[in-house]
Design an enzyme around this catalytic site. Sequence first.
Site, PDB file in Angstrom:
ATOM      1  N   ALA A 152     -36.527  28.234  -9.669  1.00 49.74           N
ATOM      2  CA  ALA A 152     -35.751  27.073 -10.123  1.00 49.74           C
ATOM      3  C   ALA A 152     -34.782  27.471 -11.236  1.00 49.74           C
ATOM      4  CB  ALA A 152     -36.692  25.966 -10.600  1.00 49.74           C
ATOM      5  N   GLU A 171     -36.725  33.671 -20.702  1.00 47.29           N
ATOM      6  CA  GLU A 171     -37.924  33.867 -19.887  1.00 47.29           C
ATOM      7  C   GLU A 171     -39.009  34.437 -20.804  1.00 47.29           C
ATOM      8  OE1 GLU A 171     -39.407  33.401 -16.811  1.00 47.29           O
ATOM      9  OE2 GLU A 171     -41.003  34.512 -17.817  1.00 47.29           O
ATOM     10  N   ASN A 179     -43.449  32.436  -9.609  1.00 51.77           N
ATOM     11  CA  ASN A 179     -44.239  32.375  -8.373  1.00 51.77           C
ATOM     12  C   ASN A 179     -43.424  32.740  -7.136  1.00 51.77           C
ATOM     13  OD1 ASN A 179     -46.723  31.713  -9.465  1.00 51.77           O
ATOM     14  ND2 ASN A 179     -46.246  29.533  -9.518  1.00 51.77           N
ATOM     15  N   THR A 180     -42.102  32.572  -7.193  1.00 52.47           N
ATOM     16  CA  THR A 180     -41.297  32.952  -6.019  1.00 52.47           C
ATOM     17  C   THR A 180     -41.448  34.442  -5.759  1.00 52.47           C
ATOM     18  OG1 THR A 180     -39.740  31.171  -6.494  1.00 52.47           O
ATOM     19  CG2 THR A 180     -38.961  32.897  -5.022  1.00 52.47           C
ATOM     20  N   GLY A 184     -44.464  34.698  -0.383  1.00 52.55           N
ATOM     21  CA  GLY A 184     -43.872  35.287   0.821  1.00 52.55           C
ATOM     22  C   GLY A 184     -42.435  34.828   1.021  1.00 52.55           C
ATOM     23  N   ARG A 460     -52.769  21.281   3.622  1.00 50.38           N
ATOM     24  CA  ARG A 460     -53.468  22.239   2.768  1.00 50.38           C
ATOM     25  C   ARG A 460     -54.685  21.632   2.075  1.00 50.38           C
ATOM     26  NH1 ARG A 460     -48.738  25.970  -0.011  1.00 50.38           N
ATOM     27  NH2 ARG A 460     -48.383  27.193   1.873  1.00 50.38           N
ATOM     28  N   HIS A 566     -50.583  25.170  -6.608  1.00 51.97           N
ATOM     29  CA  HIS A 566     -49.387  24.397  -6.976  1.00 51.97           C
ATOM     30  C   HIS A 566     -49.854  23.133  -7.685  1.00 51.97           C
ATOM     31  CE1 HIS A 566     -45.057  23.368  -6.110  1.00 51.97           C
ATOM     32  NE2 HIS A 566     -45.521  22.165  -6.416  1.00 51.97           N
TER      33      HIS A 566
END
Length: 629
Positions: A152, A171, A179-180, A184, A460, A566
């Site tokens: 994001a 950062e 997490n990106t 995958g 999920r 998440h």
Amino acid sequence: MKRFFSVFFVLCLLLSLILITASASKALTFKAGTYSASAQGHNGEVVIEMSFSDEAVTDVKITEHNETIGIADLALEKIPEAIVKAQTLAIDSVSGATMTSEAIIKSALACVEQAGGDADKLLGGKRVRVSSDNHILNDVEVDVLIIGGGGAGLSAAVSAAEEGARVILVEKTDSLGGNTLRSGGVFNTYDPEGQKDIPMNESLASAVEAVLNKENTSSEQAELKAEVQKQWDEYRASGRSNLFDSPEWHALQSLDAGDNIGNVSLMRTLTTHSLETKKWLTNHGVAWLPEIRTVVGALWNRSSQPVNKSGADIVAALKTAAETSGVDVYFNSKAENLITKDDRVVGAIITNALGEKVTVLAKKGVVLATGGFGANIDMRVRYNKHWADLSENIKTNNHPGATGDGIVMGEAIGAHLVDMEWIQLIPLHPVSGGGISGYVNNAVYVNQEGNRYVAEDERRDVLSQSALDQTNSVFYVVNDQAEVDRVGVPEETIKYMVANGLIYSSDTIEGLAEEIGAEPENMVATIGDFNKSVESGKDLFDRRTFDQKISVPPFYAASFSPAVHHTMGGLEINVNAQVIDSNGEVISGFFAAGEVTGNIHGTNRVGGNAVPDALVFGKIAGLMAARGE
Ligand code: ADP
């Protein structure tokens, strides 16, 4: 994984400069010479050689180690340099490489002792932190401040800079990607070109009709449903036999999978902009696998994946785009709190890489992109209402920086928090350590007894709860060689995983059952029944997504157990990514995107929707902030 490590390695090398913060210790004395010592690292002994003059450490070399390339590089390269430059052993461990860092410091201490030096003096004093970057943030005023460098934050930074704004991104860790980077890179979108050869079947048709036949939950949702109904009627009338999909069906289905508590306009924004965002990524260099399939919990064949099957491809492309568009990135720089003036967010207090508090003022806007709180056990226990246990007993596959900082900072200045109680467990968290793929199209899940217990293409939350209910909360994903060939897992990777117990393999289903300690008769019956379902399209558990049978030996299994993945809750935003306060008003100058936001997914995020969420809203937030809107 290999690719992940190599990309990470290259990132580290590209950025590898050092921060030295401590003033040199005074009046050190040593017996000049070169000494050697070793200590246990992560994968074995780390051996160092350390040279001294009469009054200084002159050189530190790592002479032997077996640490993991890509993860331990920063520690192996920069801690020895820091010892010499700062004449200190008061050096913080590199996050993610703690055992390697500690091994180097322990060995160095042993060398100091051999050289008759004063270990206490070297361990005292101001602590030093090594970093992949030497950029130190000072008090500054910019147009747009982006807090957080995951998917994001990176997209917000690129889109703001492409709009002509002067952008700083802070950062708190050593690296970009959040997490990106660990994911995958799965990206759900309606994509008529990519989906054109995917067949429809009656089970999928009944899934559409089941959602269309449900009660309306709001006028906005009813309007969306009416649009999908129209598209569905036209599709049926057309006699088409390929997959039905549209941004509206993607939105309606995703809202339904989150029990319709997500905001309809936000979900529509996500699904309407996902295809153009995929193309934006393509233009920035991301290449995609040709085949679109369904990842776990994605519910529909609309999951695209980068060619290297890693979110690292997306992060690398956005990082390059950020560099070329002039975004100024500061690592080890943690936002502590937001600054407001006359009800507007005007900046933030940041602890920079030297540990100093500095002020960044942002004339046009601040974008919060700090991610969720999956790695913050206190927060997840505090907000959880639906899982039996979310304490440390349940692992997370989030990066360690997912500690909910933005949620705390936002709430402190009046942002409205929504849906905080909804926390997602991903069913597929590795126990044995490996696996063939995250696609459900050709996977069967069996429990320790060798029986199926759920439709593998379920939501999920359903998959996770049903997995937690099995013996030891463990299940096995069974694949065959056809799936290995289809996803292109190299033979040497399979051999490595089998040899190291990361996956189990056998030429027969009976043999595979024995390997995992399940009842062979059960497994044979289970796979036999599944293969019949592939033929008939009818399944005991109402599964809808079928491809080929599990029939090509060798057969493979890997074990998994659910983990926190998440956090659906967070700051309330509107379709312009503006943050909303508890009176329902926009907080001016304040934007948020990605997992830090709350009112999009509802009770359960659809698998493959997180990356488009982060990127679509990141892009919007960056653009709006750059325009000062
Ligand atoms: P998203 O998918 O929404 O981008 P991620 O969790 O992937 O979320 O990324 C969030 C990023 O924000 C991570 O790189 C994390 O280290 C960073 N971050 C979290 N809190 C702070 C903070 N207080 N200051 C700066 N960066 C932060």
